[in-house]
Design a protein around this motif. Structure first.
Motif, mmCIF file in Angstrom:
data_model
loop_
_atom_site.group_PDB
_atom_site.id
_atom_site.type_symbol
_atom_site.label_atom_id
_atom_site.label_comp_id
_atom_site.label_asym_id
_atom_site.label_seq_id
_atom_site.Cartn_x
_atom_site.Cartn_y
_atom_site.Cartn_z
ATOM 1 N N ARG A 194 33.888 84.993 -28.256
ATOM 2 C CA ARG A 194 33.655 86.007 -29.275
ATOM 3 C C ARG A 194 34.113 85.566 -30.660
ATOM 4 N N ASP A 195 33.996 84.295 -30.922
ATOM 5 C CA ASP A 195 34.316 83.744 -32.229
ATOM 6 C C ASP A 195 33.061 83.098 -32.801
ATOM 7 N N GLU A 196 33.121 82.771 -34.050
ATOM 8 C CA GLU A 196 32.020 82.042 -34.666
ATOM 9 C C GLU A 196 31.958 80.635 -34.090
ATOM 10 N N VAL A 197 30.762 80.153 -33.786
ATOM 11 C CA VAL A 197 30.608 78.813 -33.240
ATOM 12 C C VAL A 197 31.113 77.764 -34.226
ATOM 13 N N SER A 198 31.095 78.080 -35.513
ATOM 14 C CA SER A 198 31.544 77.124 -36.526
ATOM 15 C C SER A 198 33.034 76.804 -36.395
ATOM 16 N N ILE A 199 33.806 77.684 -35.780
ATOM 17 C CA ILE A 199 35.221 77.409 -35.557
ATOM 18 C C ILE A 199 35.379 76.206 -34.633
ATOM 19 N N TYR A 200 34.486 76.093 -33.662
ATOM 20 C CA TYR A 200 34.590 75.033 -32.667
ATOM 21 C C TYR A 200 33.823 73.777 -33.052
ATOM 22 N N PHE A 201 32.635 73.932 -33.586
ATOM 23 C CA PHE A 201 31.785 72.775 -33.834
ATOM 24 C C PHE A 201 31.357 72.621 -35.287
ATOM 25 N N GLY A 202 31.725 73.525 -36.124
ATOM 26 C CA GLY A 202 31.380 73.388 -37.533
ATOM 27 C C GLY A 202 29.984 73.868 -37.864
ATOM 28 N N ARG A 203 29.100 73.859 -36.927
ATOM 29 C CA ARG A 203 27.723 74.299 -37.146
ATOM 30 C C ARG A 203 27.076 74.553 -35.798
ATOM 31 N N ASP A 204 25.936 75.204 -35.815
ATOM 32 C CA ASP A 204 25.240 75.428 -34.555
ATOM 33 C C ASP A 204 23.964 74.599 -34.450
ATOM 34 N N ARG A 205 23.673 73.812 -35.489
ATOM 35 C CA ARG A 205 22.472 72.980 -35.479
ATOM 36 C C ARG A 205 22.825 71.573 -35.957
ATOM 37 N N TYR A 206 22.351 70.567 -35.231
ATOM 38 C CA TYR A 206 22.676 69.188 -35.559
ATOM 39 C C TYR A 206 21.419 68.444 -35.993
ATOM 40 N N THR A 207 21.490 67.854 -37.182
ATOM 41 C CA THR A 207 20.348 67.119 -37.724
ATOM 42 C C THR A 207 20.722 65.699 -38.126
ATOM 43 N N ASP A 208 22.007 65.344 -37.990
ATOM 44 C CA ASP A 208 22.480 64.043 -38.442
ATOM 45 C C ASP A 208 23.598 63.565 -37.512
ATOM 46 N N PRO A 209 23.643 62.258 -37.182
ATOM 47 C CA PRO A 209 24.708 61.740 -36.303
ATOM 48 C C PRO A 209 26.116 61.956 -36.860
ATOM 49 N N GLN A 210 26.253 61.956 -38.161
ATOM 50 C CA GLN A 210 27.570 62.182 -38.774
ATOM 51 C C GLN A 210 28.112 63.557 -38.385
ATOM 52 N N GLN A 211 27.230 64.543 -38.282
ATOM 53 C CA GLN A 211 27.653 65.889 -37.890
ATOM 54 C C GLN A 211 28.202 65.890 -36.462
ATOM 55 N N VAL A 212 27.561 65.139 -35.580
ATOM 56 C CA VAL A 212 28.031 65.045 -34.191
ATOM 57 C C VAL A 212 29.382 64.333 -34.161
ATOM 58 N N PHE A 213 29.506 63.249 -34.914
ATOM 59 C CA PHE A 213 30.782 62.533 -34.978
ATOM 60 C C PHE A 213 31.891 63.450 -35.487
ATOM 61 N N ASP A 214 31.614 64.216 -36.517
ATOM 62 C CA ASP A 214 32.623 65.130 -37.056
ATOM 63 C C ASP A 214 33.063 66.157 -36.016
ATOM 64 N N ALA A 215 32.124 66.645 -35.209
ATOM 65 C CA ALA A 215 32.447 67.660 -34.207
ATOM 66 C C ALA A 215 33.190 67.078 -33.012
ATOM 67 N N PHE A 216 32.919 65.821 -32.676
ATOM 68 C CA PHE A 216 33.506 65.217 -31.482
ATOM 69 C C PHE A 216 34.455 64.068 -31.807
ATOM 70 N N ARG A 217 34.968 64.083 -33.008
ATOM 71 C CA ARG A 217 35.913 63.063 -33.468
ATOM 72 C C ARG A 217 37.163 63.005 -32.587
ATOM 73 N N TRP A 218 37.527 64.111 -31.990
ATOM 74 C CA TRP A 218 38.698 64.172 -31.119
ATOM 75 C C TRP A 218 38.599 63.197 -29.949
ATOM 76 N N LEU A 219 37.398 62.773 -29.581
ATOM 77 C CA LEU A 219 37.230 61.847 -28.466
ATOM 78 C C LEU A 219 37.854 60.476 -28.732
ATOM 79 N N ARG A 220 38.016 60.119 -29.993
ATOM 80 C CA ARG A 220 38.561 58.796 -30.295
ATOM 81 C C ARG A 220 40.025 58.677 -29.881
ATOM 82 N N HIS A 221 40.692 59.788 -29.629
ATOM 83 C CA HIS A 221 42.091 59.776 -29.209
ATOM 84 C C HIS A 221 42.250 59.817 -27.692
ATOM 85 N N GLU A 222 41.146 59.900 -26.967
ATOM 86 C CA GLU A 222 41.219 59.946 -25.501
ATOM 87 C C GLU A 222 41.473 58.556 -24.938
#
Length: 166
Positions: A35-63
């Motif tokens: 019940r929150d805005e999707v932008s809190i979790y992923f920044g946006r609800d539509r992806y049109t550029d790889p940079q946007q995906v990297f920004d949303a899943f940047r946390w994976l680099r610490h795994e």
């Protein structure tokens, strides 16, 4: 009881009919309502550029293990489902087209963006990365679920589409 066989009519005597058992497979998936805005979790609800995906899943680099994730998209490239396909070891994860597309079909995805990390921090695709991407793309074409991109996350990222690998 009389039955017809390849060799003619035969009479079978049985005291009672044998039951036939079938396995019934029911697809089950869970919808999690946040019940929150999707932008809190992923920044946006539509992806049109790889940079946007990297920004949303940047946390994976610490795994410390390799994660392989499928982003299920609708016809307008909006995320409808996120599937953790595999969590592997330090330098590999097991990915099979069957497991990747099982959930994509259940979620009625029109397309997929594949995302995985390299715990070493180097996002250069390995020969295995190239091979599995080719296999997943071919499987997606057969099933009607387009694989839009494969993004490898390290300290920076590599997009297969941007690099001309897809």
């Amino acid at each position: 009881m009389t039955i017809q066989t390849l060799f003619g009519t035969e009479t079978i005597t049985t005291s009672k009919p044998k039951p036939i058992k079938f396995k019934v497979i029911k697809p089950v998936y869970e919808t999690l309502t946040v019940r929150d805005e999707v932008s809190i979790y992923f920044g946006r609800d539509r992806y049109t550029d790889p940079q946007q995906v990297f920004d949303a899943f940047r946390w994976l680099r610490h795994e410390s293990k390799e994660w392989f994730i499928g982003l299920h998209l609708d016809g307008k490239n909006r995320i409808i489902c996120i599937d953790i396909i595999s969590i592997g070891s330090l330098n590999q994860s097991i990915v099979h087209p069957r497991e990747t597309f099982k959930t994509a079909l259940l979620s009625s995805a029109a397309a997929l963006i594949l995302v995985h990390n390299h715990p070493t921090g180097d996002p250069t695709p390995s020969t295995e990365d190239l091979s599995i991407t080719r296999r997943l793309r071919e499987a997606g074409e057969i099933l009607g679920v387009k694989v839009l991109d494969h993004i490898i996350i390290g300290e920076t990222f590599t997009s297969f589409v941007s690099q001309g690998l897809m």
